[in-house]
Each structure stands twice: as structure tokens, then as C-alpha cells.
Write a protein that holds these residues in place. Sequence first.
Motif, PDB file in Angstrom:
ATOM      1  N   ILE A  88      47.107  31.969  35.498  1.00  0.00           N
ATOM      2  CA  ILE A  88      46.442  32.614  34.356  1.00  0.00           C
ATOM      3  C   ILE A  88      44.944  32.812  34.586  1.00  0.00           C
ATOM      4  CG2 ILE A  88      45.816  32.301  31.930  1.00  0.00           C
ATOM      5  CD1 ILE A  88      48.656  31.169  31.505  1.00  0.00           C
ATOM      6  N   PRO A  89      44.182  31.777  34.966  1.00  0.00           N
ATOM      7  CA  PRO A  89      42.744  32.016  35.176  1.00  0.00           C
ATOM      8  C   PRO A  89      42.459  32.962  36.343  1.00  0.00           C
ATOM      9  CG  PRO A  89      43.285  29.696  35.590  1.00  0.00           C
ATOM     10  CD  PRO A  89      44.511  30.358  35.110  1.00  0.00           C
ATOM     11  N   LYS A  90      43.283  32.919  37.367  1.00  0.00           N
ATOM     12  CA  LYS A  90      43.062  33.794  38.517  1.00  0.00           C
ATOM     13  C   LYS A  90      43.350  35.248  38.153  1.00  0.00           C
ATOM     14  CE  LYS A  90      43.696  30.169  41.827  1.00  0.00           C
ATOM     15  NZ  LYS A  90      42.846  30.135  42.970  1.00  0.00           N
ATOM     16  N   LEU A  91      44.371  35.476  37.333  1.00  0.00           N
ATOM     17  CA  LEU A  91      44.662  36.834  36.864  1.00  0.00           C
ATOM     18  C   LEU A  91      43.541  37.353  35.964  1.00  0.00           C
ATOM     19  CD1 LEU A  91      48.498  36.751  36.087  1.00  0.00           C
ATOM     20  CD2 LEU A  91      47.336  38.225  37.717  1.00  0.00           C
ATOM     21  N   THR A  92      42.979  36.465  35.149  1.00  0.00           N
ATOM     22  CA  THR A  92      41.871  36.854  34.277  1.00  0.00           C
ATOM     23  C   THR A  92      40.659  37.285  35.095  1.00  0.00           C
ATOM     24  OG1 THR A  92      42.672  35.278  32.634  1.00  0.00           O
ATOM     25  CG2 THR A  92      40.428  36.086  32.358  1.00  0.00           C
ATOM     26  N   VAL A  93      40.321  36.519  36.116  1.00  0.00           N
ATOM     27  CA  VAL A  93      39.191  36.861  36.985  1.00  0.00           C
ATOM     28  C   VAL A  93      39.466  38.179  37.698  1.00  0.00           C
ATOM     29  CG1 VAL A  93      37.944  36.162  39.076  1.00  0.00           C
ATOM     30  CG2 VAL A  93      38.399  34.494  37.287  1.00  0.00           C
ATOM     31  N   MET A  94      40.710  38.361  38.179  1.00  0.00           N
ATOM     32  CA  MET A  94      41.058  39.600  38.868  1.00  0.00           C
ATOM     33  C   MET A  94      40.935  40.807  37.935  1.00  0.00           C
ATOM     34  SD  MET A  94      44.647  41.072  40.301  1.00  0.00           S
ATOM     35  CE  MET A  94      45.100  41.349  38.621  1.00  0.00           C
ATOM     36  N   ARG A  95      41.411  40.665  36.691  1.00  0.00           N
ATOM     37  CA  ARG A  95      41.313  41.760  35.718  1.00  0.00           C
ATOM     38  C   ARG A  95      39.862  42.136  35.452  1.00  0.00           C
ATOM     39  NH1 ARG A  95      42.911  40.646  30.577  1.00  0.00           N
ATOM     40  NH2 ARG A  95      42.718  42.844  30.106  1.00  0.00           N
ATOM     41  N   LYS A  96      39.005  41.117  35.279  1.00  0.00           N
ATOM     42  CA  LYS A  96      37.586  41.380  35.023  1.00  0.00           C
ATOM     43  C   LYS A  96      36.932  42.079  36.214  1.00  0.00           C
ATOM     44  CE  LYS A  96      36.826  37.643  31.750  1.00  0.00           C
ATOM     45  NZ  LYS A  96      36.220  36.333  31.518  1.00  0.00           N
ATOM     46  N   ASN A  97      37.246  41.602  37.433  1.00  0.00           N
ATOM     47  CA  ASN A  97      36.668  42.211  38.637  1.00  0.00           C
ATOM     48  C   ASN A  97      37.124  43.657  38.799  1.00  0.00           C
ATOM     49  OD1 ASN A  97      35.193  39.969  39.383  1.00  0.00           O
ATOM     50  ND2 ASN A  97      36.757  39.204  40.789  1.00  0.00           N
ATOM     51  N   LEU A  98      38.429  43.898  38.625  1.00  0.00           N
ATOM     52  CA  LEU A  98      38.946  45.262  38.767  1.00  0.00           C
ATOM     53  C   LEU A  98      38.409  46.181  37.677  1.00  0.00           C
ATOM     54  CD1 LEU A  98      42.667  44.761  39.840  1.00  0.00           C
ATOM     55  CD2 LEU A  98      40.787  45.661  41.204  1.00  0.00           C
ATOM     56  N   SER A 103      35.546  45.957  36.114  1.00  0.00           N
ATOM     57  CA  SER A 103      34.146  46.280  36.366  1.00  0.00           C
ATOM     58  C   SER A 103      33.995  47.232  37.558  1.00  0.00           C
ATOM     59  CB  SER A 103      33.338  45.008  36.604  1.00  0.00           C
ATOM     60  OG  SER A 103      33.728  44.390  37.805  1.00  0.00           O
ATOM     61  N   LYS A 104      34.826  47.087  38.582  1.00  0.00           N
ATOM     62  CA  LYS A 104      34.726  47.942  39.767  1.00  0.00           C
ATOM     63  C   LYS A 104      35.277  49.342  39.510  1.00  0.00           C
ATOM     64  CE  LYS A 104      33.576  44.615  42.745  1.00  0.00           C
ATOM     65  NZ  LYS A 104      32.213  44.280  42.818  1.00  0.00           N
ATOM     66  N   LEU A 105      36.401  49.428  38.778  1.00  0.00           N
ATOM     67  CA  LEU A 105      37.047  50.727  38.545  1.00  0.00           C
ATOM     68  C   LEU A 105      36.494  51.459  37.337  1.00  0.00           C
ATOM     69  CD1 LEU A 105      40.764  49.692  39.216  1.00  0.00           C
ATOM     70  CD2 LEU A 105      39.194  50.842  40.778  1.00  0.00           C
ATOM     71  N   GLY A 106      35.894  50.735  36.414  1.00  0.00           N
ATOM     72  CA  GLY A 106      35.333  51.354  35.221  1.00  0.00           C
ATOM     73  C   GLY A 106      36.368  51.650  34.145  1.00  0.00           C
ATOM     74  N   VAL A 107      37.586  51.191  34.319  1.00  0.00           N
ATOM     75  CA  VAL A 107      38.634  51.353  33.309  1.00  0.00           C
ATOM     76  C   VAL A 107      39.216  49.988  32.982  1.00  0.00           C
ATOM     77  CG1 VAL A 107      39.275  53.699  33.982  1.00  0.00           C
ATOM     78  CG2 VAL A 107      40.409  51.785  35.053  1.00  0.00           C
ATOM     79  N   GLU A 108      39.785  49.889  31.814  1.00  0.00           N
ATOM     80  CA  GLU A 108      40.383  48.624  31.393  1.00  0.00           C
ATOM     81  C   GLU A 108      41.726  48.437  32.092  1.00  0.00           C
ATOM     82  OE1 GLU A 108      40.556  45.010  29.619  1.00  0.00           O
ATOM     83  OE2 GLU A 108      38.883  46.419  29.546  1.00  0.00           O
TER      84      GLU A 108
END
Length: 157
Positions: A39-49, A51-56
Motif C-alpha cells: 500500500i505505501p509503495k503504491l501510494t508513492v508510485m502514484r504520486k511520482n507518476l 507528478s511526472k505525467l501531469g495527470v491523475e
Amino acid sequence: MGFTSFMGRVLFASVFILSAWQMFNEFDASGGPFAKELIPKLTVMRKNLSSKLGVEVPNIDVQYFVTTIIVLKGLGGILFVFGSAFGSFLLLLHQALTVPLLYDFYNYKPNGPEYSLLLNDFVQNTALFGALLFFIGMKNSILKRQLKKKAPKTKTT
């Protein structure tokens, strides 16, 4: 050579099959201990992606993700034992989905203790990925070699 190859596939796939069996036995309504780690690793991955892609990036249900991992490991491992290229593709998909997520050494400082442990596990799993690619390459080269053999010409009388 046939028995040695089979035993090598059994030993290689046992890592995945036994891991899938353990995850299956530990799976519960919350997804088990693996889901709690994920769960925490998926959360970090979602935030990183995001911010990098500019889409939710959409939220991933951890229970479905863990179920998918169990199926990929178990089915891929069993098929791999019998020499199936499809089984090796399933294991490759599992490795591609989980290794960068679980062994996120890039989120830690190089001097920290977590960094070296995660980097070591990342490199080991990358080696497994390479072994699967090697198996697929060898499987394809054997098939090509068999197709290139010419059929014997019949003699005319």
C-alpha cells in the motif's frame, strides 16, 4: 540433457510457485501482509507518476493487485516447469510489475541501510528477469532451427 533441463526449470520455478502458495495461504480480507507492505509503495508510485505525467493516476485496488500477482506467479511457474514460453511470459510480466515497485532503492539515500538491501534484492530479481529472457531466446532459437531443417527429397524412379 532433457532431465537436467527439466530439473533446472523445476528449481527455478519453485521460487515463484512456493512464493505464490505462501501468498495464497496468507491472503485474507485485507489482502494479507503483502498488501500491507504494498500500500505505501503504491501510494508513492502514484504520486511520482502523477507528478511526472501531469495527470491523475487512478487508484489501484491492492486486493486485485495481490490476486493478480498470485495468479501470475503460480500459473506462470507451473507452465514454466513444463517448458512453456507462455509461462515464462507470465513470470516476466510478474517481474516487470513487482520488482521496481517492491525494491524501490531509488527512493532512499545511497548511504542508508535500506538502500543496499533493496538494491541487492533488485539486482537479484533483475537476474531472474534476464534468465527468463534467456529461456525465451533459447526456446525461439530451437524452434527456428527445427523449422530450417529441410525435408528429405523423394527420389524419382
